[in-house]
Design a protein around this motif. Structure first.
Motif, PDB file in Angstrom:
ATOM      1  N   ALA A  48      36.528  64.268  16.556  1.00 16.78           N
ATOM      2  CA  ALA A  48      37.636  65.046  17.274  1.00 16.78           C
ATOM      3  C   ALA A  48      37.018  66.192  18.415  1.00 16.78           C
ATOM      4  O   ALA A  48      37.586  66.214  19.195  1.00 16.78           O
ATOM      5  CB  ALA A  48      38.399  65.582  16.300  1.00 16.78           C
ATOM      6  N   ILE A  49      35.826  66.829  17.881  1.00 13.94           N
ATOM      7  CA  ILE A  49      35.546  67.823  18.894  1.00 13.94           C
ATOM      8  C   ILE A  49      34.767  67.139  20.011  1.00 13.94           C
ATOM      9  O   ILE A  49      34.748  67.674  21.112  1.00 13.94           O
ATOM     10  CB  ILE A  49      34.380  68.440  17.844  1.00 13.94           C
ATOM     11  N   VAL A  50      34.028  65.885  19.787  1.00 18.19           N
ATOM     12  CA  VAL A  50      33.615  65.241  20.906  1.00 18.19           C
ATOM     13  C   VAL A  50      34.576  64.901  21.900  1.00 18.19           C
ATOM     14  O   VAL A  50      34.665  65.079  23.020  1.00 18.19           O
ATOM     15  CB  VAL A  50      32.910  63.961  20.312  1.00 18.19           C
ATOM     16  N   GLY A  51      36.025  64.499  21.542  1.00 21.24           N
ATOM     17  CA  GLY A  51      37.151  64.085  22.202  1.00 21.24           C
ATOM     18  C   GLY A  51      37.597  65.177  23.020  1.00 21.24           C
ATOM     19  O   GLY A  51      37.856  65.289  24.277  1.00 21.24           O
ATOM     20  N   VAL A  52      37.540  66.509  22.301  1.00 15.63           N
ATOM     21  CA  VAL A  52      38.178  67.755  23.129  1.00 15.63           C
ATOM     22  C   VAL A  52      36.912  68.002  24.051  1.00 15.63           C
ATOM     23  O   VAL A  52      37.095  68.284  25.246  1.00 15.63           O
ATOM     24  CB  VAL A  52      38.223  68.881  22.124  1.00 15.63           C
ATOM     25  N   TRP A 105      28.179  72.000  27.213  1.00 18.40           N
ATOM     26  CA  TRP A 105      29.098  71.414  26.330  1.00 18.40           C
ATOM     27  C   TRP A 105      29.382  69.910  26.735  1.00 18.40           C
ATOM     28  O   TRP A 105      29.456  69.267  25.474  1.00 18.40           O
ATOM     29  CB  TRP A 105      30.641  71.907  26.559  1.00 18.40           C
ATOM     30  N   ARG A 106      28.979  69.535  27.748  1.00 19.07           N
ATOM     31  CA  ARG A 106      29.111  67.941  27.910  1.00 19.07           C
ATOM     32  C   ARG A 106      27.773  67.453  26.742  1.00 19.07           C
ATOM     33  O   ARG A 106      28.111  66.304  26.296  1.00 19.07           O
ATOM     34  CB  ARG A 106      28.819  67.496  29.413  1.00 19.07           C
ATOM     35  N   LEU A 107      26.657  67.998  26.928  1.00 19.71           N
ATOM     36  CA  LEU A 107      25.546  67.667  26.136  1.00 19.71           C
ATOM     37  C   LEU A 107      25.711  67.781  24.594  1.00 19.71           C
ATOM     38  O   LEU A 107      25.574  66.897  23.831  1.00 19.71           O
ATOM     39  CB  LEU A 107      24.324  68.243  26.782  1.00 19.71           C
ATOM     40  N   PHE A 108      26.640  68.978  24.498  1.00 22.84           N
ATOM     41  CA  PHE A 108      26.922  69.207  23.199  1.00 22.84           C
ATOM     42  C   PHE A 108      27.702  68.178  22.572  1.00 22.84           C
ATOM     43  O   PHE A 108      27.398  67.583  21.597  1.00 22.84           O
ATOM     44  CB  PHE A 108      27.571  70.871  23.016  1.00 22.84           C
ATOM     45  N   ALA A 109      28.812  67.702  23.411  1.00 21.80           N
ATOM     46  CA  ALA A 109      29.697  66.668  22.873  1.00 21.80           C
ATOM     47  C   ALA A 109      28.871  65.310  22.435  1.00 21.80           C
ATOM     48  O   ALA A 109      29.083  64.737  21.361  1.00 21.80           O
ATOM     49  CB  ALA A 109      30.570  66.348  23.943  1.00 21.80           C
ATOM     50  N   ASP A 110      27.773  65.126  23.222  1.00 19.65           N
ATOM     51  CA  ASP A 110      26.985  63.611  23.071  1.00 19.65           C
ATOM     52  C   ASP A 110      26.224  63.880  21.838  1.00 19.65           C
ATOM     53  O   ASP A 110      26.037  62.846  21.124  1.00 19.65           O
ATOM     54  CB  ASP A 110      26.507  63.440  24.130  1.00 19.65           C
ATOM     55  N   ILE A 111      25.773  65.097  21.560  1.00 18.82           N
ATOM     56  CA  ILE A 111      24.695  65.326  20.305  1.00 18.82           C
ATOM     57  C   ILE A 111      25.724  65.185  19.311  1.00 18.82           C
ATOM     58  O   ILE A 111      25.338  64.561  17.977  1.00 18.82           O
ATOM     59  CB  ILE A 111      24.456  66.475  20.668  1.00 18.82           C
ATOM     60  N   VAL A 112      27.096  65.862  19.160  1.00 17.33           N
ATOM     61  CA  VAL A 112      27.785  65.662  18.156  1.00 17.33           C
ATOM     62  C   VAL A 112      28.183  64.551  17.745  1.00 17.33           C
ATOM     63  O   VAL A 112      28.484  63.955  16.641  1.00 17.33           O
ATOM     64  CB  VAL A 112      28.892  66.664  18.202  1.00 17.33           C
ATOM     65  N   ASN A 113      28.479  63.610  18.967  1.00 18.33           N
ATOM     66  CA  ASN A 113      28.879  62.219  18.649  1.00 18.33           C
ATOM     67  C   ASN A 113      27.962  61.250  17.785  1.00 18.33           C
ATOM     68  O   ASN A 113      28.027  60.594  17.144  1.00 18.33           O
ATOM     69  CB  ASN A 113      29.281  61.545  20.037  1.00 18.33           C
ATOM     70  N   ASP A 114      26.595  61.709  18.414  1.00 13.83           N
ATOM     71  CA  ASP A 114      25.443  60.795  17.451  1.00 13.83           C
ATOM     72  C   ASP A 114      25.315  61.198  16.186  1.00 13.83           C
ATOM     73  O   ASP A 114      24.985  60.477  15.531  1.00 13.83           O
ATOM     74  CB  ASP A 114      24.173  61.091  18.239  1.00 13.83           C
ATOM     75  N   PHE A 115      25.659  62.456  16.103  1.00 10.06           N
ATOM     76  CA  PHE A 115      25.564  63.282  14.563  1.00 10.06           C
ATOM     77  C   PHE A 115      26.514  62.478  13.677  1.00 10.06           C
ATOM     78  O   PHE A 115      26.303  61.973  12.495  1.00 10.06           O
ATOM     79  CB  PHE A 115      25.446  64.542  14.732  1.00 10.06           C
ATOM     80  N   SER A 116      27.912  62.465  14.340  1.00 14.40           N
ATOM     81  CA  SER A 116      29.086  61.879  13.618  1.00 14.40           C
ATOM     82  C   SER A 116      28.773  60.357  13.261  1.00 14.40           C
ATOM     83  O   SER A 116      29.242  59.806  12.321  1.00 14.40           O
ATOM     84  CB  SER A 116      30.290  61.875  14.630  1.00 14.40           C
ATOM     85  N   ILE A 117      28.098  59.667  14.188  1.00 16.42           N
ATOM     86  CA  ILE A 117      27.878  58.136  14.064  1.00 16.42           C
ATOM     87  C   ILE A 117      26.914  58.028  13.101  1.00 16.42           C
ATOM     88  O   ILE A 117      26.913  57.014  12.431  1.00 16.42           O
ATOM     89  CB  ILE A 117      27.458  57.370  15.312  1.00 16.42           C
ATOM     90  N   PHE A 118      25.828  58.838  12.777  1.00 17.89           N
ATOM     91  CA  PHE A 118      24.877  58.771  11.879  1.00 17.89           C
ATOM     92  C   PHE A 118      25.447  58.998  10.339  1.00 17.89           C
ATOM     93  O   PHE A 118      25.347  58.412   9.573  1.00 17.89           O
ATOM     94  CB  PHE A 118      23.898  59.820  12.132  1.00 17.89           C
ATOM     95  N   LEU A 170      17.848  56.824  23.456  1.00 23.32           N
ATOM     96  CA  LEU A 170      18.034  56.554  24.961  1.00 23.32           C
ATOM     97  C   LEU A 170      19.416  57.107  25.161  1.00 23.32           C
ATOM     98  O   LEU A 170      19.611  57.737  26.504  1.00 23.32           O
ATOM     99  CB  LEU A 170      18.329  54.937  25.033  1.00 23.32           C
ATOM    100  N   HIS A 171      20.303  57.246  24.500  1.00 25.55           N
ATOM    101  CA  HIS A 171      21.732  57.878  24.573  1.00 25.55           C
ATOM    102  C   HIS A 171      21.494  59.364  25.111  1.00 25.55           C
ATOM    103  O   HIS A 171      21.978  59.971  26.103  1.00 25.55           O
ATOM    104  CB  HIS A 171      22.613  57.786  23.443  1.00 25.55           C
ATOM    105  N   LEU A 172      20.706  59.979  24.227  1.00 27.65           N
ATOM    106  CA  LEU A 172      20.402  61.525  24.488  1.00 27.65           C
ATOM    107  C   LEU A 172      19.466  61.679  25.789  1.00 27.65           C
ATOM    108  O   LEU A 172      19.745  62.733  26.757  1.00 27.65           O
ATOM    109  CB  LEU A 172      19.875  62.091  23.161  1.00 27.65           C
ATOM    110  N   PHE A 173      18.698  60.761  25.754  1.00 28.47           N
ATOM    111  CA  PHE A 173      17.783  60.796  27.251  1.00 28.47           C
ATOM    112  C   PHE A 173      18.590  60.721  28.539  1.00 28.47           C
ATOM    113  O   PHE A 173      18.497  61.517  29.282  1.00 28.47           O
ATOM    114  CB  PHE A 173      16.662  59.840  27.075  1.00 28.47           C
TER     115      PHE A 173
END
Length: 483
Positions: free
Chosen positions: A186-190, A149-162, A255-258
């Motif tokens: 918001a999902i990233v925050g939780v 879920w930690r990795l999921f949060a960062d993937i969603v964060n990058d998609f939201s920024i996109f 670089l963020h995802l890596f």
């Protein structure tokens, strides 16, 4: 008049006797206290004190007290990767903020403050609703699969920024796009905040969660400050250059995802969840060896959920393991199923049943412990192991000195297994449960001892049981003990 002797010379001429030596934490010797002939005590610094003081200052500001003994062994490697990902996320976040501000009308003479305010309120409002819904749906699973879920949060964060970057290109749909991005953040925050708490609990080894969390916040603040300074340089460069904006976004996102992938994969959890237990039991049945936490964590999936033939539901209601019969408008159940479940699990505070070949439901007793959680899931994993290998048609090698043959013998033949698959034979499923219980009773004690020897924590688990609990009478025991 007598000559005045310098203090340093006077001290050097006196005989010294060391009375105390001290150091700070795990650091090398720092100070020595010596007694002189006149009875006075002198403190002397030993080697590189000025440099040591500078290093100690930064350690006290940004690292938990007592580092490295006060934290887990994977703390430093995780924090390095986490620092890198936080910097990259801050840079891409700066690019997204600039795009959103342009989209709401900053710099546009025709835009109104009211319109921009409404857009911002809608964005924040949908984000709040998304936060509540996500916490309701997935809140209980965040502890069990913190790394995934930690990795999921960062993937969603990058998609939201996109989404925020592309929103200004679609003025008619701008508000809808940024609202979706708001839900994502918001999902990233939780998920990000909750899993950070779970990882902090793992890293804190001296009941120092508050200290570890506070120093993690200091590190993140320092990184954000560095990213802010970098943003001051980057923002004017990309203001009127969309090509450079997208180039920087893709570079820093990759670089963020890596960095995030490396951060979560370097974490070594010592507690058991469903994925790690599945890895341990499968390897144990094949080799008779219990993997240590480092070996099992390497194999744990962090992107997708663990692929398994069966679905193990821990903490199910009693109705989930006994077959239903409909009698007009009254829902009744088969009494023999309950008797069979109790008979098959008479040694533990759990009942295990299989309504279908791919569903394993476990009813927990109201006094069940974490050891019962592990034992019940161990039995379920034996069934999963057999079914998976029957589906894949792997051959059993009698030369392997382990429990592989014993587990495979739970189903007498491939023909019998095929019949179970095609007909979902109710009687055959209960026979499989009975046999798995017998194997588990023989194998689990050595497996449990292997867990402790390998360094696993068993007094608490992350197996994710639901809240259903029951009590029942165990028949056939000499003392007629009631649980």
């Amino acid at each position: 008049m007598a000559d005045v002797v310098p203090v340093e010379v006077a001290l050097s001429d006196m005989a010294e006797m060391t009375v105390c030596e001290e150091h700070y934490g795990s650091e090398s010797l720092q100070q020595r206290y010596t007694r002189l002939d006149d009875g006075s005590i002198v403190k002397r610094a030993i080697g590189g004190q000025r440099f040591s003081s500078l290093v100690q200052f930064f350690r006290s500001v940004f690292l938990p007290q007592g580092y490295p003994e006060s934290v887990s062994k994977d703390y430093l490697s995780y924090q390095i990767w986490d620092t890198l990902q936080a910097f990259c996320s801050s840079i891409t976040g700066t690019l997204a903020t600039q795009a959103v501000l342009k989209g709401v009308g900053v710099g546009d003479e025709t835009a109104t403050a009211a319109g921009a305010t409404v857009t911002w309120l809608l964005k924040d409002g949908t984000g709040m609703l998304g936060r509540i819904l996500f916490a309701w749906i997935q809140g209980t699973s965040l502890d069990c699969d913190a790394k995934r879920w930690r990795l999921f949060a960062d993937i969603v964060n990058d998609f939201s920024i996109f989404l925020e970057l592309v929103a200004p290109a679609f003025p008619l749909f701008f508000t809808g796009i940024v609202c979706v991005a708001g839900v994502g953040k918001a999902i990233v925050g939780v998920s990000g905040g909750a899993t950070r708490a779970a990882l902090t609990m793992h890293q804190a080894r001296r009941d120092n969660m508050a200290d570890v969390s506070a120093k993690d916040g200091s590190q993140e603040t320092l990184v954000n400050l560095m990213a802010l300074l970098a943003g001051l340089v980057v923002t004017p460069m990309v203001a009127d250059n969309p090509l450079l904006t997208w180039f920087l976004f893709f570079v820093f996102t990759c670089l963020h995802l890596f960095a995030n992938y490396n951060a979560v994969t370097c974490v070594v959890m010592e507690t058991l969840n469903q994925s790690r237990l599945h890895i341990l039991v499968s390897h144990y049945l094949r080799t008779g060896v219990v993997l240590n936490p480092a070996q099992a964590n390497v194999q744990e999936p962090v992107v997708f959920a663990q692929k398994k033939i069966t679905r193990i539901k821990l903490g199910s209601p009693m109705s989930s393991i006994i077959q239903r019969r409909t009698n007009f408008d009254i829902l009744t159940f088969r009494a023999p199923d309950l008797d069979r479940a109790i008979h098959s699990n008479s040694e533990g505070r759990y009942l295990l049943g299989m309504p279908t070949l791919t569903d394993i439901n476990i009813v927990l007793h109201q006094e069940s412990s974490h050891l019962d959680f592990i034992k019940s899931c161990f039995q379920a994993e034996i069934i999963d192991y057999v079914i998976e290998h029957r589906f894949s048609k792997l051959q059993v090698h009698s030369s392997i000195p382990c429990y592989d043959n014993q587990a495979h013998s739970l189903i007498s033949s491939d023909k019998a297994f095929q019949s179970m698959v095609e007909q979902a034979n109710h009687k055959a499923l209960w026979e499989l449960v009975d046999s798995s219980h017998e194997v588990s009773a023989q194998v689990f004690p050595s497996f449990h001892a292997g867990l402790a020897h390998a360094g696993w924590t068993t007094h608490r688990t992350q197996l994710g049981p639901d809240e259903w609990r029951a009590s029942w009478d165990i028949h056939g025991l000499s003392d007629k003990k009631s649980y």
